[in-house]
Write a protein that holds these residues in place. Structure first.
Motif, PDB file in Angstrom:
ATOM      1  N   LEU A  91       0.827  -1.207   0.000  1.00  0.00           N
ATOM      2  CA  LEU A  91       0.000   0.000   0.000  1.00  0.00           C
ATOM      3  C   LEU A  91       0.862   1.259   0.000  1.00  0.00           C
ATOM      4  O   LEU A  91       0.536   2.256  -0.650  1.00  0.00           O
ATOM      5  CB  LEU A  91      -0.917  -0.004   1.221  1.00  0.00           C
ATOM      6  N   LEU A  92       1.970   1.226   0.727  1.00  0.00           N
ATOM      7  CA  LEU A  92       2.841   2.402   0.795  1.00  0.00           C
ATOM      8  C   LEU A  92       3.514   2.710  -0.535  1.00  0.00           C
ATOM      9  O   LEU A  92       3.935   3.847  -0.775  1.00  0.00           O
ATOM     10  CB  LEU A  92       3.907   2.211   1.874  1.00  0.00           C
ATOM     11  N   LYS A  93       3.617   1.723  -1.408  1.00  0.00           N
ATOM     12  CA  LYS A  93       4.219   1.953  -2.723  1.00  0.00           C
ATOM     13  C   LYS A  93       3.301   2.768  -3.630  1.00  0.00           C
ATOM     14  O   LYS A  93       3.750   3.301  -4.645  1.00  0.00           O
ATOM     15  CB  LYS A  93       4.544   0.622  -3.399  1.00  0.00           C
ATOM     16  N   ASP A  94       2.017   2.834  -3.273  1.00  0.00           N
ATOM     17  CA  ASP A  94       1.015   3.499  -4.112  1.00  0.00           C
ATOM     18  C   ASP A  94       0.695   4.869  -3.503  1.00  0.00           C
ATOM     19  O   ASP A  94       0.161   4.955  -2.390  1.00  0.00           O
ATOM     20  CB  ASP A  94      -0.244   2.642  -4.180  1.00  0.00           C
ATOM     21  N   VAL A  95       0.980   5.933  -4.225  1.00  0.00           N
ATOM     22  CA  VAL A  95       0.799   7.290  -3.695  1.00  0.00           C
ATOM     23  C   VAL A  95      -0.665   7.654  -3.522  1.00  0.00           C
ATOM     24  O   VAL A  95      -0.992   8.663  -2.886  1.00  0.00           O
ATOM     25  CB  VAL A  95       1.493   8.323  -4.604  1.00  0.00           C
ATOM     26  N   ARG A  96      -1.569   6.842  -4.091  1.00  0.00           N
ATOM     27  CA  ARG A  96      -2.997   7.135  -3.921  1.00  0.00           C
ATOM     28  C   ARG A  96      -3.461   6.918  -2.486  1.00  0.00           C
ATOM     29  O   ARG A  96      -4.524   7.405  -2.097  1.00  0.00           O
ATOM     30  CB  ARG A  96      -3.823   6.257  -4.874  1.00  0.00           C
ATOM     31  N   PHE A  97      -2.682   6.196  -1.703  1.00  0.00           N
ATOM     32  CA  PHE A  97      -3.056   5.962  -0.309  1.00  0.00           C
ATOM     33  C   PHE A  97      -2.269   6.941   0.566  1.00  0.00           C
ATOM     34  O   PHE A  97      -1.061   6.810   0.752  1.00  0.00           O
ATOM     35  CB  PHE A  97      -2.766   4.517   0.077  1.00  0.00           C
ATOM     36  N   SER A  98      -2.994   7.904   1.105  1.00  0.00           N
ATOM     37  CA  SER A  98      -2.335   8.968   1.859  1.00  0.00           C
ATOM     38  C   SER A  98      -2.005   8.558   3.285  1.00  0.00           C
ATOM     39  O   SER A  98      -1.116   9.126   3.920  1.00  0.00           O
ATOM     40  CB  SER A  98      -3.238  10.210   1.896  1.00  0.00           C
ATOM     41  N   GLU A  99      -2.723   7.557   3.827  1.00  0.00           N
ATOM     42  CA  GLU A  99      -2.450   7.076   5.180  1.00  0.00           C
ATOM     43  C   GLU A  99      -2.738   5.581   5.248  1.00  0.00           C
ATOM     44  O   GLU A  99      -3.799   5.119   4.810  1.00  0.00           O
ATOM     45  CB  GLU A  99      -3.299   7.817   6.211  1.00  0.00           C
ATOM     46  N   VAL A 100      -1.788   4.836   5.803  1.00  0.00           N
ATOM     47  CA  VAL A 100      -1.920   3.380   5.936  1.00  0.00           C
ATOM     48  C   VAL A 100      -1.634   3.014   7.381  1.00  0.00           C
ATOM     49  O   VAL A 100      -0.582   3.373   7.932  1.00  0.00           O
ATOM     50  CB  VAL A 100      -0.939   2.637   5.005  1.00  0.00           C
ATOM     51  N   VAL A 101      -2.578   2.303   8.003  1.00  0.00           N
ATOM     52  CA  VAL A 101      -2.435   1.906   9.401  1.00  0.00           C
ATOM     53  C   VAL A 101      -2.489   0.386   9.489  1.00  0.00           C
ATOM     54  O   VAL A 101      -3.449  -0.235   9.024  1.00  0.00           O
ATOM     55  CB  VAL A 101      -3.544   2.519  10.271  1.00  0.00           C
ATOM     56  N   GLY A 102      -1.464  -0.202  10.098  1.00  0.00           N
ATOM     57  CA  GLY A 102      -1.445  -1.636  10.347  1.00  0.00           C
ATOM     58  C   GLY A 102      -1.767  -1.921  11.790  1.00  0.00           C
ATOM     59  O   GLY A 102      -1.216  -1.291  12.695  1.00  0.00           O
ATOM     60  N   VAL A 103      -2.666  -2.877  12.020  1.00  0.00           N
ATOM     61  CA  VAL A 103      -3.086  -3.230  13.377  1.00  0.00           C
ATOM     62  C   VAL A 103      -2.926  -4.732  13.564  1.00  0.00           C
ATOM     63  O   VAL A 103      -3.358  -5.523  12.717  1.00  0.00           O
ATOM     64  CB  VAL A 103      -4.551  -2.843  13.637  1.00  0.00           C
ATOM     65  N   ASP A 104      -2.298  -5.134  14.680  1.00  0.00           N
ATOM     66  CA  ASP A 104      -2.173  -6.566  14.972  1.00  0.00           C
ATOM     67  C   ASP A 104      -2.088  -6.763  16.474  1.00  0.00           C
ATOM     68  O   ASP A 104      -1.602  -5.891  17.202  1.00  0.00           O
ATOM     69  CB  ASP A 104      -0.936  -7.162  14.296  1.00  0.00           C
ATOM     70  N   VAL A 105      -2.537  -7.927  16.932  1.00  0.00           N
ATOM     71  CA  VAL A 105      -2.497  -8.212  18.357  1.00  0.00           C
ATOM     72  C   VAL A 105      -1.094  -8.618  18.805  1.00  0.00           C
ATOM     73  O   VAL A 105      -0.750  -8.495  19.982  1.00  0.00           O
ATOM     74  CB  VAL A 105      -3.520  -9.320  18.706  1.00  0.00           C
ATOM     75  N   SER A 106      -0.266  -9.072  17.864  1.00  0.00           N
ATOM     76  CA  SER A 106       1.060  -9.574  18.196  1.00  0.00           C
ATOM     77  C   SER A 106       2.103  -8.462  18.139  1.00  0.00           C
ATOM     78  O   SER A 106       2.356  -7.893  17.073  1.00  0.00           O
ATOM     79  CB  SER A 106       1.451 -10.697  17.230  1.00  0.00           C
ATOM     80  N   VAL A 107       2.742  -8.192  19.272  1.00  0.00           N
ATOM     81  CA  VAL A 107       3.815  -7.197  19.315  1.00  0.00           C
ATOM     82  C   VAL A 107       5.002  -7.672  18.491  1.00  0.00           C
ATOM     83  O   VAL A 107       5.662  -6.878  17.807  1.00  0.00           O
ATOM     84  CB  VAL A 107       4.235  -6.932  20.775  1.00  0.00           C
ATOM     85  N   ARG A 108       5.272  -8.969  18.542  1.00  0.00           N
ATOM     86  CA  ARG A 108       6.404  -9.501  17.772  1.00  0.00           C
ATOM     87  C   ARG A 108       6.178  -9.303  16.270  1.00  0.00           C
ATOM     88  O   ARG A 108       7.102  -8.908  15.543  1.00  0.00           O
ATOM     89  CB  ARG A 108       6.580 -10.994  18.078  1.00  0.00           C
ATOM     90  N   ALA A 109       4.956  -9.574  15.790  1.00  0.00           N
ATOM     91  CA  ALA A 109       4.662  -9.387  14.365  1.00  0.00           C
ATOM     92  C   ALA A 109       4.836  -7.924  13.973  1.00  0.00           C
ATOM     93  O   ALA A 109       5.367  -7.618  12.891  1.00  0.00           O
ATOM     94  CB  ALA A 109       3.246  -9.859  14.056  1.00  0.00           C
ATOM     95  N   LEU A 110       4.408  -6.999  14.852  1.00  0.00           N
ATOM     96  CA  LEU A 110       4.544  -5.577  14.548  1.00  0.00           C
ATOM     97  C   LEU A 110       6.014  -5.156  14.535  1.00  0.00           C
ATOM     98  O   LEU A 110       6.410  -4.285  13.742  1.00  0.00           O
ATOM     99  CB  LEU A 110       3.760  -4.755  15.568  1.00  0.00           C
ATOM    100  N   THR A 111       6.827  -5.774  15.386  1.00  0.00           N
ATOM    101  CA  THR A 111       8.269  -5.470  15.381  1.00  0.00           C
ATOM    102  C   THR A 111       8.897  -5.887  14.062  1.00  0.00           C
ATOM    103  O   THR A 111       9.691  -5.145  13.461  1.00  0.00           O
ATOM    104  CB  THR A 111       8.965  -6.194  16.544  1.00  0.00           C
ATOM    105  N   ILE A 112       8.516  -7.080  13.575  1.00  0.00           N
ATOM    106  CA  ILE A 112       9.028  -7.547  12.287  1.00  0.00           C
ATOM    107  C   ILE A 112       8.529  -6.651  11.163  1.00  0.00           C
ATOM    108  O   ILE A 112       9.269  -6.316  10.224  1.00  0.00           O
ATOM    109  CB  ILE A 112       8.615  -9.008  12.056  1.00  0.00           C
TER     110      ILE A 112
END
Length: 492
Positions: A316-337
């Protein structure tokens, strides 16, 4: 369906060495799970002079119908009874070939650490298949096996012994005998030619089948007089795959004739094959379908709910049409990766302002998720226990309420096309459930009605005419003015 492999021996080289070569002990009856049932291996006889190994494939006919949605092998609906009463449990086909390769995988490769010299030398072999569908009759059976060094007996099976005037069926009783072949060569012949004679496969034929064919056909297929027929039928008459396989086989033939010509031809064919049909991983196809749906919705601010390690966020970040991208996950480890994948610590100020990663559970309402144009739940819902699914539904559709919500999930009906997935198993050990297309549509329609959305469905991946696509996607959308209040709130 049933197949036996027999050999004879002497005191110096006992026939029971067959057990070492097959990696199956003659004193044990063993069973193995396959995609459509259970394979049994046992030895009706086993002594120094003669040894016979039997492979019995017990097919679950009900699973065949349920997972194939009651369609015939040609794609047309069967009569109700014919769905359950047919030749699939008895006649040798691609089901038996796949079981053969799974149960005797080491023998198929010629690997035997206990008896390496026996694995490499020809054996006196006798193979019997009581019921073999032969589209082309006994002449074709002989035409396929005799050039490989087999003495072939192909006896037609009468339609009805009490009414000989009805003639013969398309089945034969096959006996193959040879003293010139290794066990591995014999198994590879069967693996390729059983589905060729049946002229059908029980699973989707993709480009990786070309590699399987060339591996199993090494040493005999490039010079076989029926090479074209074998290649075409094995690849389910898919022209592009057949052409690719034929070109690669021609390279092998040329290599044996003149090594100096191989390199330039190989490069040309490889480039053409790559340009023509390079398989695209399902995960890549899924992300492409999600991006296309988001573009169609006009979304600019997007939530990736259950983002895991961030592959979709990255796209999504590669596409300039998306001005804001938010990732949500319950796993702190997954978010760190995910943070490392996205290189958040190295992003420029402008790019860093477009992305956020939140830790949070989708089973609870979260005010941080309000006000976005779209939310994506990609391969998420199947990881939740079903009793917790209503909480996610409310948190996303009732509380956060983005205008567009995309939900993708596996289509369990397609699992029959994964050749190595045992019957009754889900695709991932953490999946709590996998839905049919009807179950998914019923759930999505209920959610849409309850929360004031409209929903449509799109396939992701090859849309099989019998079992549908591997991934199913629901696209929920609500009108910003008319659909802003959930049904429950309106009623209150």
């Amino acid at each position: 369906m049933f197949l036996t492999i027999s050999t004879s021996g002497t005191a110096a080289q006992p026939a029971t060495d067959l057990g070492f070569l097959l990696h199956k002990h003659p004193d044990k009856a063993q069973r193995f799970s396959t995609s459509y049932g259970t394979a049994h291996v046992f030895y009706p006889e086993a002594d120094a002079e003669r040894c016979t190994a039997a492979l019995l494939l017990e097919v679950d006919t009900v699973a065949l119908v349920r997972r194939g949605k009651g369609k015939g092998r040609g794609g047309a609906p069967d009569a109700a009874l014919a769905q359950y009463v047919n030749d699939r449990p008895y006649a040798a086909s691609s089901l038996l070939a796949v079981a053969l390769s799974g149960v005797f995988s080491s023998a198929l490769r010629g690997v035997c650490n206990a008896r390496p010299e026996r694995a490499a030398e020809p054996l006196p072999l006798r193979i019997e298949v009581p019921a073999l569908p032969a589209r082309g009759g006994p002449d074709l059976v002989r035409g396929l096996f005799e050039p490989l060094g087999w003495a072939v007996t192909a006896e037609p099976v009468a339609l009805d012994t009490e009414f000989p005037e009805w003639g013969d069926s398309r089945y034969v009783r096959l006996v193959l005998e040879s003293e010139k072949l290794t066990l591995a060569e014999a198994l590879r012949h069967l693996y390729v030619l059983l589905p060729v004679l049946d002229d059908a496969k029980h699973y989707w034929v993709s480009s990786d089948e070309v590699d399987k064919l060339l591996r199993a056909g090494e040493g005999w297929l490039p010079t076989h007089p029926e090479q074209k027929l074998i290649t075409s039928r094995y690849l389910s008459r898919r022209w592009s795959l057949t052409r690719q396989a034929m070109e690669r086989l021609e390279l092998v033939r040329l290599a044996e004739a003149d090594d100096s010509e191989v390199e330039s031809i190989d490069n040309a064919v490889a480039q053409e094959a790559e340009a023509e049909e390079k398989p695209t991983p399902l995960a890549v196809q899924r992300r492409a379908a999600i991006l296309a749906a988001l573009h169609a919705s006009g979304a600019a601010r997007v939530l990736d709910l259950g983002c895991g390690q961030g592959p979709l966020v990255q796209e999504l970040l590669k596409d300039v049409r998306f001005s804001e991208v938010v990732g949500v996950d319950v796993s702190v480890r997954a978010l760190t990766i995910a943070s490392r994948r996205l290189k958040l610590d190295r992003l420029g100020e402008r790019q860093a302002a477009r992305v956020k990663l939140f830790q949070g559970s989708l089973a609870y309402t979260d005010n941080r998720l309000k006000g976005y144009d779209a939310a994506v739940l990609s391969e998420v819902i199947e990881h939740l226990d079903l009793p917790r699914l209503p909480a996610l539904e409310y948190a996303v559709f009732g509380h956060a309420r983005p205008r567009t919500v995309l939900v993708t999930t596996p289509n369990v009906e397609y699992n029959v096309r994964w050749e190595t997935l045992p019957a009754g198993h889900v695709r991932h050990g953490d999946h709590r459930f996998e839905w049919t297309r009807e179950e998914f549509r019923t759930w999505a329609a209920t959610v849409a009605e309850r929360h004031g959305y409209e929903v449509r469905f799109e396939p992701v991946g090859p849309d099989d005419p019998e079992v549908g696509p591997p991934t199913q996607m629901a696209v929920f959308h609500r009108d910003e003015i008319l659909g802003d209040t959930p049904k429950e709130a309106k009623a209150a």
